[in-house]
Design a protein around this motif. Structure first.
Motif, PDB file in Angstrom:
ATOM      1  N   ARG A  76       0.833  -1.202   0.000  1.00 53.93           N
ATOM      2  CA  ARG A  76       0.000   0.000   0.000  1.00 53.93           C
ATOM      3  C   ARG A  76       0.872   1.258   0.000  1.00 53.93           C
ATOM      4  NH1 ARG A  76      -1.699   3.822   2.428  1.00 53.93           N
ATOM      5  NH2 ARG A  76      -0.810   3.338   4.456  1.00 53.93           N
ATOM      6  N   GLN A  77       1.918   1.250   0.807  1.00 52.18           N
ATOM      7  CA  GLN A  77       2.819   2.412   0.852  1.00 52.18           C
ATOM      8  C   GLN A  77       3.460   2.655  -0.514  1.00 52.18           C
ATOM      9  OE1 GLN A  77       5.515   1.175   3.922  1.00 52.18           O
ATOM     10  NE2 GLN A  77       4.242   1.985   5.583  1.00 52.18           N
ATOM     11  N   LEU A  78       3.935   1.566  -1.122  1.00 51.52           N
ATOM     12  CA  LEU A  78       4.626   1.709  -2.400  1.00 51.52           C
ATOM     13  C   LEU A  78       3.655   2.104  -3.512  1.00 51.52           C
ATOM     14  CD1 LEU A  78       7.016  -1.307  -1.934  1.00 51.52           C
ATOM     15  CD2 LEU A  78       7.730   1.053  -2.309  1.00 51.52           C
ATOM     16  N   TYR A  79       2.461   1.569  -3.434  1.00 49.44           N
ATOM     17  CA  TYR A  79       1.436   1.923  -4.433  1.00 49.44           C
ATOM     18  C   TYR A  79       1.175   3.428  -4.376  1.00 49.44           C
ATOM     19  CZ  TYR A  79      -2.707   1.423  -7.348  1.00 49.44           C
ATOM     20  OH  TYR A  79      -3.601   1.520  -8.364  1.00 49.44           O
ATOM     21  N   ASP A  80       1.084   3.929  -3.151  1.00 46.78           N
ATOM     22  CA  ASP A  80       0.842   5.354  -2.946  1.00 46.78           C
ATOM     23  C   ASP A  80       2.004   6.187  -3.503  1.00 46.78           C
ATOM     24  OD1 ASP A  80      -0.680   7.481  -1.827  1.00 46.78           O
ATOM     25  OD2 ASP A  80       0.753   7.587  -0.181  1.00 46.78           O
ATOM     26  N   GLU A  81       3.218   5.759  -3.223  1.00 46.57           N
ATOM     27  CA  GLU A  81       4.385   6.498  -3.726  1.00 46.57           C
ATOM     28  C   GLU A  81       4.443   6.463  -5.249  1.00 46.57           C
ATOM     29  OE1 GLU A  81       8.334   5.942  -2.040  1.00 46.57           O
ATOM     30  OE2 GLU A  81       7.363   5.165  -0.243  1.00 46.57           O
ATOM     31  N   MET A  82       4.095   5.316  -5.815  1.00 46.14           N
ATOM     32  CA  MET A  82       4.109   5.220  -7.281  1.00 46.14           C
ATOM     33  C   MET A  82       3.074   6.149  -7.889  1.00 46.14           C
ATOM     34  SD  MET A  82       4.756   1.267  -8.215  1.00 46.14           S
ATOM     35  CE  MET A  82       4.635   1.258  -9.987  1.00 46.14           C
ATOM     36  N   THR A  83       1.898   6.204  -7.274  1.00 44.93           N
ATOM     37  CA  THR A  83       0.847   7.079  -7.790  1.00 44.93           C
ATOM     38  C   THR A  83       1.320   8.533  -7.761  1.00 44.93           C
ATOM     39  OG1 THR A  83      -0.820   5.557  -6.979  1.00 44.93           O
ATOM     40  CG2 THR A  83      -1.565   7.768  -7.522  1.00 44.93           C
ATOM     41  N   ARG A  84       1.981   8.899  -6.656  1.00 45.74           N
ATOM     42  CA  ARG A  84       2.507  10.256  -6.542  1.00 45.74           C
ATOM     43  C   ARG A  84       3.495  10.521  -7.679  1.00 45.74           C
ATOM     44  NH1 ARG A  84       5.012  10.510  -1.246  1.00 45.74           N
ATOM     45  NH2 ARG A  84       2.963   9.876  -0.524  1.00 45.74           N
ATOM     46  N   ASN A  85       4.317   9.509  -7.962  1.00 45.30           N
ATOM     47  CA  ASN A  85       5.328   9.619  -9.002  1.00 45.30           C
ATOM     48  C   ASN A  85       4.690   9.745 -10.407  1.00 45.30           C
ATOM     49  OD1 ASN A  85       7.375   8.230 -10.894  1.00 45.30           O
ATOM     50  ND2 ASN A  85       8.603   8.651  -9.095  1.00 45.30           N
TER      51      ASN A  85
END
Ligand code: HEC
Length: 106
Positions: A76-85
């Motif tokens: 979930r954390q990484l998904y969020d960071e990817m979306t931000r990216n």
């Protein structure tokens, strides 16, 4: 990303791993370019774009790893960071194509 989202919230870790790996592998700078082509590409593209692209590449690899480790919280954390990216790159470098993305304002 939609496939990953569904797989993540339903605990289908293999699908998270496979889809994130696929995103990782389609990373343009990773593909088999000749040295000259790579140089040409690097000099044609802004530095900030390359940085975002590299970050994105790393995040996708980490997300695949979190899928293999069946770690939902990390996914979930990484998904969020990817979306931000995704939003950062589209907002800054693809504004013609995606005029609705206003990353800078938020
Ligand atoms: C480093 C920059 C960068 C990042 C990061 C990035 N994109 Fe893009 N994206 C682009 C560019 C440039 C285009 C336009 C390509 C084109 O028009 O051919 C694009 C186009 C797209 C399109 C339209 C594709 C099409 O063929 O219509 C989608 C959908 C998309 N991106 C999704 C994403 C998602 C989802 C993420 C994050 C998981 C993401 N992008 C991350 C640069 C980026």
């Amino acid at each position: 990303m939609a496939t990953i989202h569904t797989a993540m919230v339903t605990g289908e870790h293999d699908t998270v791993a496979a889809s994130a790996q696929q995103i990782h592998d389609s990373f343009i700078l990773q593909q088999k370019l000749t040295d000259q082509d790579r140089k040409d590409l690097m000099s044609a593209v802004p530095k900030g774009f390359i940085k975002l692209d590299k970050e994105f590449h790393k995040l996708a690899a980490s997300l695949a790893e979190a899928g293999r480790k069946q770690n939902t919280k990390k996914q979930r954390q990484l998904y969020d960071e990817m979306t931000r990216n995704c939003i950062a790159c589209h907002g800054k470098y693809v504004s013609d194509r995606f005029p609705g993305v206003n990353a800078a304002k938020n």
